[in-house]
Write a protein that holds these residues in place. Sequence first.
Motif, mmCIF file in Angstrom:
data_model
loop_
_atom_site.group_PDB
_atom_site.id
_atom_site.type_symbol
_atom_site.label_atom_id
_atom_site.label_comp_id
_atom_site.label_asym_id
_atom_site.label_seq_id
_atom_site.Cartn_x
_atom_site.Cartn_y
_atom_site.Cartn_z
ATOM 1 N N ASP A 71 0.824 -1.215 0.000
ATOM 2 C CA ASP A 71 0.000 0.000 0.000
ATOM 3 C C ASP A 71 0.854 1.259 0.000
ATOM 4 N N VAL A 74 4.089 3.990 -4.393
ATOM 5 C CA VAL A 74 3.435 5.120 -5.051
ATOM 6 C C VAL A 74 3.754 5.204 -6.541
ATOM 7 N N PHE A 97 -2.178 -4.573 -6.130
ATOM 8 C CA PHE A 97 -2.589 -3.193 -5.871
ATOM 9 C C PHE A 97 -4.108 -3.087 -6.005
ATOM 10 N N GLY A 99 -6.411 -1.652 -4.043
ATOM 11 C CA GLY A 99 -7.033 -0.388 -3.629
ATOM 12 C C GLY A 99 -6.563 0.748 -4.518
ATOM 13 N N ASP A 100 -6.092 1.811 -3.872
ATOM 14 C CA ASP A 100 -5.544 2.944 -4.621
ATOM 15 C C ASP A 100 -4.330 2.470 -5.412
ATOM 16 N N LYS A 101 -4.331 2.741 -6.688
ATOM 17 C CA LYS A 101 -3.260 2.284 -7.580
ATOM 18 C C LYS A 101 -2.094 3.266 -7.556
ATOM 19 N N PRO A 102 -0.857 2.740 -7.650
ATOM 20 C CA PRO A 102 0.287 3.634 -7.813
ATOM 21 C C PRO A 102 0.314 4.212 -9.225
#
Length: 128
Positions: A71, A74, A97, A99-102
């Motif tokens: 997580d 970035v 990944f 959730g929020d993707k880098p």
Amino acid sequence: MPKSSVVPEGSGSPLAPYVPGSQADNVLYISGTLPFDAHNDVVHVGDAAAQTRHVLETIQRVVETAGGSMDDVVFNSLFLTDWSHYAAINEVYATFFPGDKPARYCIQCGLVKPDALIEIASIAHLPH
């Protein structure tokens, strides 16, 4: 700014003068990671999905050794040898990944060993 090397236990010797990870403050830079075993032999020859999983598991070990998690990643730089592997790579990549993707970029190129189909380099911002 002080920096420290991050080398997970059981890591093989790199093919060149570098370390798997380098941490400066709370930023972790993860070297280009190939689908290599501890002897620098390519694993899962011909299977882009399995090679991607191996690469991301190796990156995960570097991040966790530094005290983070996936997580915290970035940015990723993806290098693949053939666009025909793009879908298989993305399918595995998405599981690491969820959730929020880098942010990332992806290019096609030759890699250091012909049987390697994917290489990924990452940047993580750690919580400490």
